[in-house]
Design a protein around this motif. Structure first.
Motif, PDB file in Angstrom:
ATOM      1  N   THR A  53       0.791  -1.236   0.000  1.00  0.00           N
ATOM      2  CA  THR A  53       0.000   0.000   0.000  1.00  0.00           C
ATOM      3  C   THR A  53       0.827   1.293   0.000  1.00  0.00           C
ATOM      4  O   THR A  53       0.256   2.378   0.183  1.00  0.00           O
ATOM      5  N   HIS A  54       2.122   1.192  -0.252  1.00  0.00           N
ATOM      6  CA  HIS A  54       2.947   2.424  -0.297  1.00  0.00           C
ATOM      7  C   HIS A  54       4.308   2.014  -0.847  1.00  0.00           C
ATOM      8  O   HIS A  54       5.091   1.352  -0.166  1.00  0.00           O
ATOM      9  N   PHE A  55       4.575   2.379  -2.102  1.00  0.00           N
ATOM     10  CA  PHE A  55       5.741   1.819  -2.788  1.00  0.00           C
ATOM     11  C   PHE A  55       6.209   2.849  -3.807  1.00  0.00           C
ATOM     12  O   PHE A  55       5.517   3.146  -4.777  1.00  0.00           O
ATOM     13  N   HIS A  56       7.429   3.400  -3.590  1.00  0.00           N
ATOM     14  CA  HIS A  56       7.971   4.422  -4.497  1.00  0.00           C
ATOM     15  C   HIS A  56       8.724   3.741  -5.631  1.00  0.00           C
ATOM     16  O   HIS A  56       9.961   3.661  -5.643  1.00  0.00           O
ATOM     17  N   LEU A  57       7.986   3.287  -6.616  1.00  0.00           N
ATOM     18  CA  LEU A  57       8.606   2.518  -7.699  1.00  0.00           C
ATOM     19  C   LEU A  57       9.542   3.365  -8.559  1.00  0.00           C
ATOM     20  O   LEU A  57      10.455   2.825  -9.202  1.00  0.00           O
ATOM     21  N   TRP A  58       9.323   4.686  -8.563  1.00  0.00           N
ATOM     22  CA  TRP A  58      10.107   5.542  -9.478  1.00  0.00           C
ATOM     23  C   TRP A  58      11.594   5.527  -9.160  1.00  0.00           C
ATOM     24  O   TRP A  58      12.412   5.828 -10.024  1.00  0.00           O
ATOM     25  N   ASN A  59      11.980   5.175  -7.934  1.00  0.00           N
ATOM     26  CA  ASN A  59      13.407   5.225  -7.629  1.00  0.00           C
ATOM     27  C   ASN A  59      14.032   3.850  -7.417  1.00  0.00           C
ATOM     28  O   ASN A  59      15.108   3.740  -6.828  1.00  0.00           O
ATOM     29  N   ALA A  60      13.404   2.815  -7.963  1.00  0.00           N
ATOM     30  CA  ALA A  60      13.964   1.457  -7.803  1.00  0.00           C
ATOM     31  C   ALA A  60      15.379   1.373  -8.362  1.00  0.00           C
ATOM     32  O   ALA A  60      16.245   0.706  -7.787  1.00  0.00           O
ATOM     33  N   LEU A  61      15.619   2.064  -9.473  1.00  0.00           N
ATOM     34  CA  LEU A  61      16.938   1.897 -10.097  1.00  0.00           C
ATOM     35  C   LEU A  61      18.047   2.635  -9.341  1.00  0.00           C
ATOM     36  O   LEU A  61      19.228   2.485  -9.658  1.00  0.00           O
ATOM     37  N   PHE A  62      17.689   3.403  -8.305  1.00  0.00           N
ATOM     38  CA  PHE A  62      18.715   4.093  -7.518  1.00  0.00           C
ATOM     39  C   PHE A  62      19.493   3.143  -6.612  1.00  0.00           C
ATOM     40  O   PHE A  62      20.422   3.549  -5.928  1.00  0.00           O
ATOM     41  N   ARG A  63      19.111   1.879  -6.639  1.00  0.00           N
ATOM     42  CA  ARG A  63      19.896   0.930  -5.828  1.00  0.00           C
ATOM     43  C   ARG A  63      21.324   0.786  -6.370  1.00  0.00           C
ATOM     44  O   ARG A  63      22.185   0.265  -5.677  1.00  0.00           O
TER      45      ARG A  63
END
Ligand code: ZN
Length: 489
Positions: free
Chosen positions: A108-118
């Motif tokens: 219910t709360h997931f900032h998918l836009w910054n996944a590649l910042f890993r």
């Protein structure tokens, strides 16, 4: 970088419907864009009719008994029957022997836009922490970067058994970015809500893009039967206590008047609202301003008082907890108040938050909640493993307003289904199925994932997506962002 174009129907149809100018990416002429335009991504698997045979079924519906071994029959996305034996001679059979069937997890709360910042974030190096990295790179993201990041995040979510995601987009830099994120959600076949936000770094006195919101609602949610729904993610009320200067300057610190301006605009479009509460609790100020209601979800329940919890219950506000990342915060900034919220009757749901610095693991999230609850509260507020699985499934669907169609294995719903292998070494020899799922489960045990009747994963592999391409394109976008930012300097 490709010239992929993002709209609900692909460029040409979209251009005809909406006017071309708004649909052309910066730097591309209309002719160039037309040449490189992509239709919606690769076709998703069809729906058809299928039956899961002989699985242990955990329905999460009090009116539909769990089954030690039984069948789940699905036709065109709808659950038709759940019983020890179901006749379905025309259905595709999925062997559920040795498997546990649960509703798909609802995040219910997931900032998918910054996944590649890993590629950049370090959990133990403050200068490379989540907030400085997102503040530095977020403003540089093009729609294509958002698309690739969201697609990567959804791939991981699906692999972990998450079939519904609240995509908390607090870097919606333009309507084109919104289209890109929604395109990724559509192309991956996941169920979810897109929470349209504001760009990282936008001035607090600048209102949300209500025209963009209205256009996206009209374009992407033409009727009530969508897999995807829309809401807003609000900037913060009052100062943050985490993230330091990077968070304060990039995420917004709004006054109650500015919050009311944005929320009124969302409500004029009948859109639900979500907001972080990563600072002094804003509940009383929101209540005094008359802003709380059942269309509000708050995030990070760490600092509520008994008075505030009573208000949240009366107003029907939901609270999403992200235990893996909340547990990293210093305890003087608050503790995870699951026991207090449940005791007060406040709606609670489970979330990942972001995957720039953790992996998506709803099993691990349930376990951390159980451990911390046992540690702090214990038997004073009973908490069962079944209740935790409910938190991660049905309660999430309640939070997102989709419990009429998802969250429990109930005939008539379009519930998403996940099969877990109990024969894997970390689960065998499995006994009680709730013990197996909550105490022992891992994303690696997720064998089959069915969303709205489509089989998206089978035997632990995607049926229609090229895993290698998703990963390679995300990496390529992250490296290009790093180069544009001259990171690190
Ligand atoms: Zn968050």
């Amino acid at each position: 970088m490709t010239g992929r174009k993002f709209s609900r129907r692909g460029l040409m149809q979209g251009a005809a419907a909406l006017g071309t100018a708004a649909l052309i990416p910066r730097g591309l002429s209309a002719q160039q864009a037309a040449r490189t335009a992509g239709a919606p991504g690769a076709p998703l698997p069809g729906r058809g009719e299928l039956i899961i045979r002989g699985a242990a079924v955990l329905t999460m519906d009090p009116a539909v008994p769990d089954l030690a071994a039984g069948d789940v029959h699905v036709r065109e996305g709808a659950v038709v029957a759940v019983a020890p034996t179901v006749e379905a001679p025309a259905a595709q059979v999925i062997d559920g022997a040795g498997m546990i069937c649960i509703p798909g997890f609802v995040d219910t709360h997931f900032h998918l836009w910054n996944a590649l910042f890993r590629l950049f974030v370090r959990a133990d190096v403050p200068a490379l922490g989540y907030f400085p990295v997102t503040a530095r790179l977020g403003p540089l993201m093009a729609p294509e970067d958002s698309y690739r990041s969201v697609r990567l995040g959804i791939a991981e979510a699906l692999a972990a058994g998450v079939t519904t995601v609240h995509n908390w987009s607090h870097n919606t830099r333009s309507p084109e970015h919104a289209d890109a994120e929604l395109s990724a959600m559509r192309d991956m076949g996941i169920r979810g809500r897109f929470a349209y936000g504001t760009p990282v770094g936008m001035a607090d006195d600048t209102p949300m893009d209500f025209a963009g919101l209205a256009r996206v609602k009209n374009d992407w949610m033409p009727d009530k039967e969508n897999l995807l729904t829309l809401g807003i993610c609000s900037r913060n009320l009052g100062a943050l206590t985490i993230g330091g200067a990077a968070a304060a300057t990039s995420r917004g610190v709004l006054t109650i008047e500015q919050i009311k301006r944005d929320w009124d605009g969302a409500r004029a479009l009948s859109l639900p609202i979500t907001m972080h509460t990563s600072g002094a609790s804003p509940v009383l100020e929101l209540e005094r301003a008359g802003l709380l209601g059942s269309d509000v979800q708050l995030v990070h329940p760490l600092l509520t008082t008994p008075e505030e919890r009573a208000i949240l219950k009366v107003r029907g506000v939901s609270y999403s907890t992200s235990p893996q990342l909340e547990a990293r915060r210093a305890s003087q900034l608050g503790v995870i108040q699951l026991g207090e919220l449940l005791e007060a009757g406040v709606k609670v749901s489970l979330s990942t938050d972001h995957i720039a610095s953790i992996s998506c693991d709803p099993f691990g999230s349930m376990r951390i909640l159980f451990a911390l609850h046992s540690h702090r509260i214990g038997a004073k507020v009973p908490l069962t493993l079944k209740r935790l699985l409910q938190l991660a499934t049905l309660d999430g669907a309640v939070d997102l307003g989709i419990a009429d169609r998802a969250g429990s294995i109930t005939p008539g719903k379009r519930t998403d289904l996940v099969l877990l292998r109990t024969t894997d070494v970390n689960m065998a020899p499995a006994g009680d199925p709730y013990e197996a799922v909550v105490s022992l489960g891992m994303p690696a045990n997720v064998d089959t994932v069915i969303v709205d009747g489509r089989i998206l994963r089978r035997a632990g592999k995607f049926t229609a997506f090229d895993h290698g391409k998703i990963v390679a394109e995300a990496r390529e976008a992250a490296i290009a962002l790093r180069d544009r930012a001259k990171w690190p300097t």
